[in-house]
Scaffold this motif. Structure first.
Motif, mmCIF file in Angstrom:
data_model
loop_
_atom_site.group_PDB
_atom_site.id
_atom_site.type_symbol
_atom_site.label_atom_id
_atom_site.label_comp_id
_atom_site.label_asym_id
_atom_site.label_seq_id
_atom_site.Cartn_x
_atom_site.Cartn_y
_atom_site.Cartn_z
ATOM 1 N N THR A 195 39.954 44.610 30.818
ATOM 2 C CA THR A 195 40.914 44.872 31.889
ATOM 3 C C THR A 195 41.840 46.025 31.520
ATOM 4 O O THR A 195 42.255 46.805 32.393
ATOM 5 N N VAL A 222 44.960 31.105 37.721
ATOM 6 C CA VAL A 222 45.184 32.555 37.698
ATOM 7 C C VAL A 222 46.417 32.912 38.514
ATOM 8 O O VAL A 222 47.244 33.732 38.107
ATOM 9 N N CYS A 276 31.165 37.024 35.804
ATOM 10 C CA CYS A 276 32.337 37.029 34.920
ATOM 11 C C CYS A 276 33.397 36.009 35.337
ATOM 12 O O CYS A 276 33.942 36.076 36.444
ATOM 13 N N ILE A 284 37.139 34.495 26.614
ATOM 14 C CA ILE A 284 38.161 34.658 27.651
ATOM 15 C C ILE A 284 39.137 35.755 27.272
ATOM 16 O O ILE A 284 39.547 36.566 28.119
ATOM 17 N N PHE A 325 40.268 27.524 34.278
ATOM 18 C CA PHE A 325 40.280 28.932 34.672
ATOM 19 C C PHE A 325 40.098 29.072 36.174
ATOM 20 O O PHE A 325 39.429 29.979 36.657
ATOM 21 N N ALA A 330 37.575 39.083 28.053
ATOM 22 C CA ALA A 330 37.531 39.351 29.489
ATOM 23 C C ALA A 330 38.919 39.644 30.043
ATOM 24 O O ALA A 330 39.102 40.543 30.866
ATOM 25 N N ALA A 331 39.917 38.878 29.581
ATOM 26 C CA ALA A 331 41.270 39.009 30.128
ATOM 27 C C ALA A 331 42.021 40.184 29.542
ATOM 28 O O ALA A 331 42.974 40.687 30.147
ATOM 29 N N GLY A 350 36.303 35.799 34.195
ATOM 30 C CA GLY A 350 37.627 36.415 34.200
ATOM 31 C C GLY A 350 37.857 37.370 35.353
ATOM 32 O O GLY A 350 38.907 38.023 35.414
ATOM 33 N N LEU A 360 41.272 37.116 37.384
ATOM 34 C CA LEU A 360 42.433 37.560 36.605
ATOM 35 C C LEU A 360 42.427 39.072 36.435
ATOM 36 O O LEU A 360 43.472 39.725 36.554
ATOM 37 N N THR A 380 47.937 43.725 29.336
ATOM 38 C CA THR A 380 46.791 42.825 29.179
ATOM 39 C C THR A 380 46.820 42.070 27.862
ATOM 40 O O THR A 380 46.403 40.907 27.804
ATOM 41 N N ALA A 400 46.737 38.024 27.923
ATOM 42 C CA ALA A 400 45.621 37.360 27.248
ATOM 43 C C ALA A 400 46.095 36.552 26.049
ATOM 44 O O ALA A 400 45.629 35.433 25.813
#
Length: 375
Positions: A217, A79, A325, A209, A74, A212-213, A327, A330, A116, A120
């Motif tokens: 978002t 990214v 965080c 993940i 990551f 978060a992604a 993420g 990203l 997103t 993701a």
């Protein structure tokens, strides 16, 4: 410092929240409450035990080991590899909106959501035909932490979590036999000092993940553009030079309208401790209100004013300390590209009359934000 009737302490001031996020006496290892419990044949309890293996629910030294391994897959370079894909998706979604009658686009369901969820899902290998179901299942699992949820809602959340982990487990097993150039393969192959991630650790990391992604978002983008349009002088300023202004605008959006008002990982007090002059007893649950902390008047001048040129104290939007965080790069990249392309292509963008609707399940997000794409 608020003692909730639901059984936890809620911290709202900037200094108190920042202190809590860095204090090792407040443990993120929520699974310690279940330490020593025998392995269960119940699918939900088994899934819950897996979730407790996530790196963001561990303390050092376990957290240090897991995060270092996950970070290998990551990195900022990883990214950056997503940048062209994100740009292409954003332009395709804006093209589709511009082609509709009235040139209308719902920022939630027709921009932030498909952008997103696609990024993701592709990162963790969710098949295209399962992506919508996978994302929708998070609406059910969110109720597991809601003390007001009905028994039916709780059962739906349990079933959704079991299905999520089974789906990801299938992807992980496939990558063990058929490696690809993707995040799942990177986690399967990650190694540091002779140690690798266990299957449960990989499953928990991928679910973290994805959250978060994807889900956070999604709200950051749609709510962020809404805030900009409700402050037209800020939107016009941004449109004057998007590449220069958008990064600062994203930072202010995160401060002014945080997409998740509280942290999703509770802290457990390992001993009696005092924060903000209040003693929190050992064994207490602690939550921090990031949205409130980011509007603390002791840290910001006119905190209720939305100002994309603000140059003041760094917000707590992505947390602080060892659990910052993973993420964040990203999330910032996706939001920056989405807002920048909207400003470059549709500088006269405006809200459609009467077409902003709150999500009845969460006061901090919207289920519909319809805009008109005017060039």
């Amino acid at each position: 410092m608020h003692r909730s009737p639901y059984g936890y302490w809620l911290l709202t001031r900037y200094d108190d929240v920042a202190t809590a996020l860095r204090d090792p006496r407040l443990s993120s290892h929520w699974g310690r409450k279940h330490a020593g419990a025998p392995a269960s044949d119940d699918p939900f309890l088994r899934s819950q035990q897996v979730i407790f293996r996530s790196f963001n629910m561990q303390d050092p030294p376990t957290h240090t080991r897991l995060r270092a391994l996950v970070q290998q897959a990551f990195t900022r370079a990883a990214v950056d590899e997503q940048r062209d894909r994100v740009l292409g998706l954003v332009d395709d979604l804006l093209d589709a909106g511009a082609a509709r009658p009235g040139h209308r686009l719902d920022l939630v369901t027709e921009l932030a959501f498909p952008l997103t969820i696609t990024v993701a899902s592709e990162m963790i290998g969710i098949p295209t035909d399962e992506q919508l179901r996978f994302r929708a299942s998070f609406e059910d699992t969110e109720r597991l932490g809601d003390p007001t949820a009905t028994p039916e809602q709780r059962q739906a959340g349990r079933d959704a979590l079991v299905w999520q982990l089974a789906t990801i487990a299938g992807v992980v097993e496939q990558r063990r036999h058929e490696p690809r150039s993707d995040l799942v393969t990177a986690l399967v192959q990650a190694e540091a000092d002779g140690e690798t991630l266990s299957t449960d650790e990989i499953l928990a990391a991928l679910l973290t993940i994805y959250t978060a992604a994807g889900t956070t978002t999604e709200r950051m983008i749609s709510s962020g553009v809404l805030v900009l349009l409700r402050h037209p002088e800020q939107w016009h300023l941004l449109c004057s030079d998007p590449p220069a202004v958008v990064p600062g605008a994203v930072t202010e959006i995160l401060r002014y309208h945080h997409p998740n008002q509280q942290t999703t990982t509770n802290r457990l007090a390992l001993e009696d401790l005092t924060i903000g002059g209040v003693t929190i007893p050992a064994g207490s649950t602690v939550r921090v209100a990031l949205g409130a902390a980011n509007r603390d008047p002791s840290r910001w001048t006119e905190p209720e004013r939305f100002d994309i040129t603000r140059r003041e104290v760094v917000s707590l939007a992505f947390g602080q300390g060892i659990h910052y965080c993973i993420g964040a790069p990203l999330a910032r990249m996706q939001a920056t590209i989405a807002i920048e392309r909207l400003a470059e292509r549709f500088p006269d963008l405006r809200l459609a009359d009467g077409e902003v609707r709150h999500d009845p399940r969460r006061m901090d997000r919207y289920e519909r934000v319809l805009v008109e794409l005017h060039r």
